[in-house]
Design a protein around this motif. Structure first.
Motif, PDB file in Angstrom:
ATOM      1  N   THR A  11       0.900  -1.050   0.039  1.00  0.00           N
ATOM      2  CA  THR A  11      -0.018  -0.073   0.018  1.00  0.00           C
ATOM      3  C   THR A  11       0.938   1.008  -0.138  1.00  0.00           C
ATOM      4  N   VAL A  12       0.616   2.169  -1.172  1.00  0.00           N
ATOM      5  CA  VAL A  12       1.634   3.397  -1.328  1.00  0.00           C
ATOM      6  C   VAL A  12       0.755   4.400  -0.923  1.00  0.00           C
ATOM      7  N   ALA A  13       1.725   5.304  -0.045  1.00  0.00           N
ATOM      8  CA  ALA A  13       0.860   6.704   0.285  1.00  0.00           C
ATOM      9  C   ALA A  13       1.743   7.759  -0.627  1.00  0.00           C
ATOM     10  N   LEU A  14       0.866   8.802  -0.955  1.00  0.00           N
ATOM     11  CA  LEU A  14       1.443   9.790  -1.572  1.00  0.00           C
ATOM     12  C   LEU A  14       1.338  11.032  -0.796  1.00  0.00           C
ATOM     13  N   LEU A  15       2.355  11.809  -0.520  1.00  0.00           N
ATOM     14  CA  LEU A  15       2.584  13.019   0.043  1.00  0.00           C
ATOM     15  C   LEU A  15       3.014  14.307  -0.810  1.00  0.00           C
ATOM     16  N   THR A  16       2.247  15.205  -0.531  1.00  0.00           N
ATOM     17  CA  THR A  16       2.555  16.270  -1.316  1.00  0.00           C
ATOM     18  C   THR A  16       2.573  17.599  -0.662  1.00  0.00           C
ATOM     19  N   THR A  17       3.172  18.779  -1.221  1.00  0.00           N
ATOM     20  CA  THR A  17       2.955  20.103  -0.785  1.00  0.00           C
ATOM     21  C   THR A  17       2.353  21.053  -1.439  1.00  0.00           C
TER      22      THR A  17
ATOM     23  N   THR B 115      -7.703   9.329  -2.527  1.00  0.00           N
ATOM     24  CA  THR B 115      -6.950   8.978  -3.817  1.00  0.00           C
ATOM     25  C   THR B 115      -7.864   8.299  -5.039  1.00  0.00           C
ATOM     26  N   ALA B 116      -8.856   7.779  -4.562  1.00  0.00           N
ATOM     27  CA  ALA B 116      -9.842   7.483  -5.693  1.00  0.00           C
ATOM     28  C   ALA B 116     -10.384   8.526  -6.652  1.00  0.00           C
ATOM     29  N   MET B 117     -10.213   9.671  -6.169  1.00  0.00           N
ATOM     30  CA  MET B 117     -10.947  10.759  -6.921  1.00  0.00           C
ATOM     31  C   MET B 117      -9.785  11.838  -7.644  1.00  0.00           C
ATOM     32  N   ASP B 118     -10.228  12.424  -8.437  1.00  0.00           N
ATOM     33  CA  ASP B 118      -9.326  13.427  -9.086  1.00  0.00           C
ATOM     34  C   ASP B 118      -9.493  14.831  -8.274  1.00  0.00           C
ATOM     35  N   HIS B 119      -8.177  15.497  -7.942  1.00  0.00           N
ATOM     36  CA  HIS B 119      -8.068  16.927  -7.443  1.00  0.00           C
ATOM     37  C   HIS B 119      -7.508  18.078  -8.146  1.00  0.00           C
ATOM     38  N   ASP B 120      -7.808  19.092  -7.755  1.00  0.00           N
ATOM     39  CA  ASP B 120      -7.102  20.225  -8.298  1.00  0.00           C
ATOM     40  C   ASP B 120      -6.373  20.945  -7.538  1.00  0.00           C
ATOM     41  N   LEU B 121      -4.783  20.409  -7.524  1.00  0.00           N
ATOM     42  CA  LEU B 121      -4.041  20.836  -6.779  1.00  0.00           C
ATOM     43  C   LEU B 121      -3.031  21.898  -7.377  1.00  0.00           C
TER      44      LEU B 121
ATOM     45  N   GLN C 290      -1.930  -1.470 -13.483  1.00  0.00           N
ATOM     46  CA  GLN C 290      -1.025  -2.279 -14.176  1.00  0.00           C
ATOM     47  C   GLN C 290      -0.079  -3.261 -13.387  1.00  0.00           C
ATOM     48  N   GLY C 291      -0.473  -3.469 -12.026  1.00  0.00           N
ATOM     49  CA  GLY C 291       0.119  -4.163 -11.059  1.00  0.00           C
ATOM     50  C   GLY C 291       1.416  -3.861 -10.719  1.00  0.00           C
ATOM     51  N   ARG C 292       1.965  -2.691 -11.223  1.00  0.00           N
ATOM     52  CA  ARG C 292       3.188  -2.236 -10.743  1.00  0.00           C
ATOM     53  C   ARG C 292       3.477  -2.017  -9.075  1.00  0.00           C
ATOM     54  N   ILE C 293       2.343  -1.457  -8.519  1.00  0.00           N
ATOM     55  CA  ILE C 293       2.254  -1.229  -7.154  1.00  0.00           C
ATOM     56  C   ILE C 293       0.739  -1.849  -6.698  1.00  0.00           C
ATOM     57  N   GLY C 294       0.639  -2.427  -5.758  1.00  0.00           N
ATOM     58  CA  GLY C 294      -0.314  -3.302  -5.071  1.00  0.00           C
ATOM     59  C   GLY C 294      -1.693  -2.186  -5.054  1.00  0.00           C
ATOM     60  N   ARG C 295      -1.624  -1.153  -4.153  1.00  0.00           N
ATOM     61  CA  ARG C 295      -2.813  -0.428  -3.959  1.00  0.00           C
ATOM     62  C   ARG C 295      -2.288   0.887  -3.617  1.00  0.00           C
ATOM     63  N   LEU C 296      -2.910   1.970  -3.449  1.00  0.00           N
ATOM     64  CA  LEU C 296      -2.876   3.504  -3.092  1.00  0.00           C
ATOM     65  C   LEU C 296      -3.577   3.540  -1.674  1.00  0.00           C
TER      66      LEU C 296
ATOM     67  N   ALA D 182      -0.415   2.389   5.426  1.00  0.00           N
ATOM     68  CA  ALA D 182       0.730   2.597   4.164  1.00  0.00           C
ATOM     69  C   ALA D 182       2.008   1.645   4.497  1.00  0.00           C
ATOM     70  N   ASP D 183       2.482   1.029   3.735  1.00  0.00           N
ATOM     71  CA  ASP D 183       3.513   0.126   3.744  1.00  0.00           C
ATOM     72  C   ASP D 183       4.901   1.004   3.297  1.00  0.00           C
ATOM     73  N   VAL D 184       4.627   1.988   2.236  1.00  0.00           N
ATOM     74  CA  VAL D 184       5.793   2.585   1.760  1.00  0.00           C
ATOM     75  C   VAL D 184       4.932   4.117   1.542  1.00  0.00           C
ATOM     76  N   ALA D 185       5.783   5.312   1.130  1.00  0.00           N
ATOM     77  CA  ALA D 185       5.437   6.549   0.892  1.00  0.00           C
ATOM     78  C   ALA D 185       6.289   7.102  -0.262  1.00  0.00           C
ATOM     79  N   VAL D 186       5.585   8.047  -1.027  1.00  0.00           N
ATOM     80  CA  VAL D 186       6.098   8.469  -2.188  1.00  0.00           C
ATOM     81  C   VAL D 186       6.031  10.094  -1.946  1.00  0.00           C
ATOM     82  N   LEU D 187       7.013  10.932  -1.547  1.00  0.00           N
ATOM     83  CA  LEU D 187       6.942  12.427  -1.422  1.00  0.00           C
ATOM     84  C   LEU D 187       7.341  13.120  -2.453  1.00  0.00           C
ATOM     85  N   VAL D 188       6.535  14.384  -2.737  1.00  0.00           N
ATOM     86  CA  VAL D 188       6.740  15.032  -4.036  1.00  0.00           C
ATOM     87  C   VAL D 188       6.730  16.762  -3.625  1.00  0.00           C
ATOM     88  N   PRO D 189       7.928  17.191  -3.064  1.00  0.00           N
ATOM     89  CA  PRO D 189       8.084  18.509  -2.990  1.00  0.00           C
ATOM     90  C   PRO D 189       8.134  19.402  -4.043  1.00  0.00           C
TER      91      PRO D 189
END
Length: 328
Positions: A73-79, A110-116, A148-154, A187-194
């Motif tokens: 399970t992958v978490a996404l963090l943003t600023t 994460t299942a929805m689109d967002h205007d960031l 595509q199966g590259r990551i398990g789930r968000l 979350a098992d892992v996290a991707v962070l995008v500053p």
């Protein structure tokens, strides 16, 4: 040749005078932007009393993955900030907009689109357009990687991390809330995008805390000196203008390659302080790197205008912070 018949090596002076032209070398100026020094000089020029001191650690935590990404399970963090229609210009080409800034962590489905958008931060407004949010918020592509199966789930939520300049507040208030929310989402892992320079510090500090909590991380960023100075476990560096850490605008192939490379860094980093530089190039002309917050390239008249503009932005930010409940 010298008397023994071996080639004569050039003196230091001769070597320094040699040109790299024709040898396949890059120009000496074609190196990562020194954001720490640029921002210190810039804010001193804008009237701040003391040079900003970035966080710095000698030791860096590191947590190894315990299962494949395809099962994680992958978490996404943003600023980036949610678009607020009542808060002034926030679209492509918008100037810095302190009113659009946020000071408390937020979460989104994460299942929805967002205007960031990133009009509230100190990104590169000259060499990028802020037209394509996929460059700073790769949620749609991450959903595709799930299919595509590259990551398990968000993880159920992505998380917005505020860029408070107070490192104490970030470490003692904001980050513990983010870590707890990631745990609650499983979350098992996290991707962070500053995005901006302080964003890079904030998410680097967040990555460190997540690793200490047992959640492996990778930071996708453009400010190499800041991330490495703070000290993180895994870092994918893209030598792009700030605001494009997830790939080039309107270039799906570059965004896919960038995210895939970040995931590989997440999977394969052997130890803390692993940095991998993306092979992608922003432009054949490297001189864009000279423009960001460079006081040497701004006239005294323009600097005076920017200083007045910054004073207004500081007052707006102060009013926003004062509205935050004391318990937050």
């Amino acid at each position: 040749m010298n008397s023994s018949g071996t080639p004569k090596l050039p003196s230091v002076e001769e070597a320094n005078a040699e040109s790299g032209e024709g040898l396949g070398m890059a120009h000496p100026g074609d190196s990562p932007v020194p954001y720490m020094q640029r921002t210190r000089d810039w804010y001193l020029a804008l009237g701040y009393g003391n040079p900003y001191r970035y966080s710095h650690y000698a030791k860096v935590p590191f947590t190894a993955l315990t299962k494949p990404l395809a099962d994680s399970t992958v978490a996404l963090l943003t600023t980036a900030a949610p678009f607020q229609p009542d808060k002034g210009p926030q679209g492509p080409g918008a100037p810095y907009n302190a009113a659009a800034k946020f000071y408390e962590p937020y979460a989104g489905d994460t299942a929805m689109d967002h205007d960031l958008r990133i009009s509230h931060v100190g990104i590169d407004r000259r060499h990028t357009s802020m037209e394509d949010s996929n460059c700073w918020f790769p949620l749609p592509l991450m959903r595709e990687f799930v299919r595509q199966g590259r990551i398990g789930r968000l993880a159920r939520h992505f998380h917005g991390v505020p860029t408070n300049r107070s490192q104490r507040h970030t470490l003692e208030v904001d980050i513990p809330r983010i870590v707890q929310r990631c745990k609650e989402d499983g979350a098992d892992v996290a991707v962070l995008v500053p995005n901006c320079p302080i964003c890079h510090q904030t998410l680097s500090l967040t990555a460190r805390a997540l690793e200490e909590a047992g959640i492996p991380t990778v930071v996708m960023g453009c400010a190499k000196d800041i991330v490495e100075y703070v000290g993180v476990p895994r870092f994918l560096f893209s030598d792009f203008p700030l605001g494009n850490a997830a790939g080039r605008p309107h270039d799906a192939a570059s965004r896919r390659e960038t995210l895939e490379l970040a995931l590989r860094v997440l999977e394969s980093a052997p130890a803390a302080r692993t940095t991998v530089q993306s092979p992608l190039v922003w432009s054949a002309d490297w001189e864009w790197k000279l423009d960001y917050s460079n006081v040497e390239r701004v006239s005294p008249e323009e600097l005076a205008r920017l200083r007045a503009e910054n004073d207004r932005a500081k007052e707006t930010a102060k009013q926003l912070r004062e509205k935050i409940p004391a318990s937050a």
